[in-house]
Enzyme design. Structure first.
Site, PDB file in Angstrom:
ATOM      1  N   PHE A 119       0.852  -1.183   0.000  1.00 42.69           N
ATOM      2  CA  PHE A 119       0.000   0.000   0.000  1.00 42.69           C
ATOM      3  C   PHE A 119       0.894   1.242   0.000  1.00 42.69           C
ATOM      4  O   PHE A 119       1.893   1.272   0.726  1.00 42.69           O
ATOM      5  CB  PHE A 119      -0.893  -0.007   1.239  1.00 42.69           C
ATOM      6  CG  PHE A 119      -2.219   0.677   1.046  1.00 42.69           C
ATOM      7  CD1 PHE A 119      -3.332  -0.059   0.678  1.00 42.69           C
ATOM      8  CD2 PHE A 119      -2.341   2.038   1.218  1.00 42.69           C
ATOM      9  CE1 PHE A 119      -4.565   0.558   0.489  1.00 42.69           C
ATOM     10  CE2 PHE A 119      -3.565   2.670   1.037  1.00 42.69           C
ATOM     11  CZ  PHE A 119      -4.680   1.931   0.664  1.00 42.69           C
ATOM     12  N   ASP A 136      -5.821  -8.877   8.560  1.00 44.07           N
ATOM     13  CA  ASP A 136      -5.948  -7.682   9.401  1.00 44.07           C
ATOM     14  C   ASP A 136      -6.499  -8.098  10.760  1.00 44.07           C
ATOM     15  O   ASP A 136      -7.498  -8.819  10.841  1.00 44.07           O
ATOM     16  CB  ASP A 136      -6.923  -6.677   8.786  1.00 44.07           C
ATOM     17  CG  ASP A 136      -6.329  -5.908   7.625  1.00 44.07           C
ATOM     18  OD1 ASP A 136      -5.126  -6.036   7.370  1.00 44.07           O
ATOM     19  OD2 ASP A 136      -7.093  -5.165   6.969  1.00 44.07           O
ATOM     20  N   HIS A 163      -6.138  -3.087  13.771  1.00 50.30           N
ATOM     21  CA  HIS A 163      -5.851  -2.289  12.572  1.00 50.30           C
ATOM     22  C   HIS A 163      -6.874  -1.179  12.367  1.00 50.30           C
ATOM     23  O   HIS A 163      -6.551  -0.117  11.843  1.00 50.30           O
ATOM     24  CB  HIS A 163      -5.820  -3.213  11.354  1.00 50.30           C
ATOM     25  CG  HIS A 163      -5.486  -2.540  10.070  1.00 50.30           C
ATOM     26  ND1 HIS A 163      -4.388  -1.729   9.906  1.00 50.30           N
ATOM     27  CD2 HIS A 163      -6.116  -2.558   8.855  1.00 50.30           C
ATOM     28  CE1 HIS A 163      -4.343  -1.276   8.663  1.00 50.30           C
ATOM     29  NE2 HIS A 163      -5.383  -1.761   8.009  1.00 50.30           N
TER      30      HIS A 163
END
Length: 222
Positions: free
Chosen positions: A32, A68, A72
């Site tokens: 990302f 995740d 998170h």
């Protein structure tokens, strides 16, 4: 007449087929934008006086296929090492929603939810990009995740880098994960996986302080 053997020999078990649905993790693997890329150095190398190779790794826990953790997207959420492992192991269904646009909506999945198991992985790409980050990545509409939770789903997965659009600042689908206590897998590779039912094996590491964990995600023939 020869005596029968006891106990009788068991028939050979057929080995069930495996699909590795994890992208390769290496230097240059996409992350990302702004996240920490995979980096590797050698702390020790084979040679005179050293009998082993030992690597030092630097990476985001969101590199490659990953789970995740609630931390998170929630300050009170559990870390990757403290989540219940049960959602990450067991019957799952792969549903194809290839090329449906920026958001996977309820109508894209409705054809495949009869007798739905508690784990759903959605394939959105014809070929999942493994050499670049897709800024137009397909994601889930938040109402789709709520609908799946209503159907008894405990874990959702997708073959893109996020359940929310890459430019989202509100992370509406992540908030549905939080509200409905869903677990999630991202960055899966489902290119070679037919729509249907499988056994999922994708356990997060016991990272007691981390907000996510890499997984080696595998599907096994039922």
């Amino acid at each position: 007449m020869p005596e029968a053997s006891y106990p009788p020999p068991r028939p050979a078990l057929r080995e069930r087929r495996l699909w590795d649905i994890s992208p390769p993790v290496h230097t240059g693997a996409p992350v990302f934008p702004g996240d920490t890329p995979y980096q590797q150095q050698w702390a020790a190398t084979l040679g005179p006086g050293c009998p082993v190779n030992v690597a030092t790794l630097t990476l985001s826990p969101h590199v490659g296929a990953h789970a995740d953790a609630p931390l998170h997207y929630s300050p009170e959420g559990a870390t990757a090492g403290l989540v219940d492992l049960a959602p990450y192991l067991g019957p799952c269904r792969v549903i194809h929603a290839i090329g449906v646009g920026p958001l996977v909506r309820i109508e894209h999945l409705r054809h495949a939810v009869a007798g739905l198991p508690p784990r759903v992985l959605v394939r959105t790409y014809q070929r999942m990009p493994q050499d670049r980050f897709d800024t137009a990545l397909p994601a889930f509409a938040p109402e789709t995740l709520s609908w799946l939770a209503d159907l008894g789903v405990r874990l959702v997965g997708i073959d893109s880098a996020s359940v929310d659009p890459a430019d989202s600042k509100t992370l509406d689908s992540h908030q549905v994960l939080r509200q409905r206590d869903l677990r999630v897998l991202e960055n899966l590779v489902l290119d070679e996986v037919a729509e249907g039912d499988y056994e999922l094996i994708a356990l997060p590491l016991k990272l007691i302080q981390a907000d996510a964990s890499p997984v080696r995600a595998v599907l096994r023939e039922l």
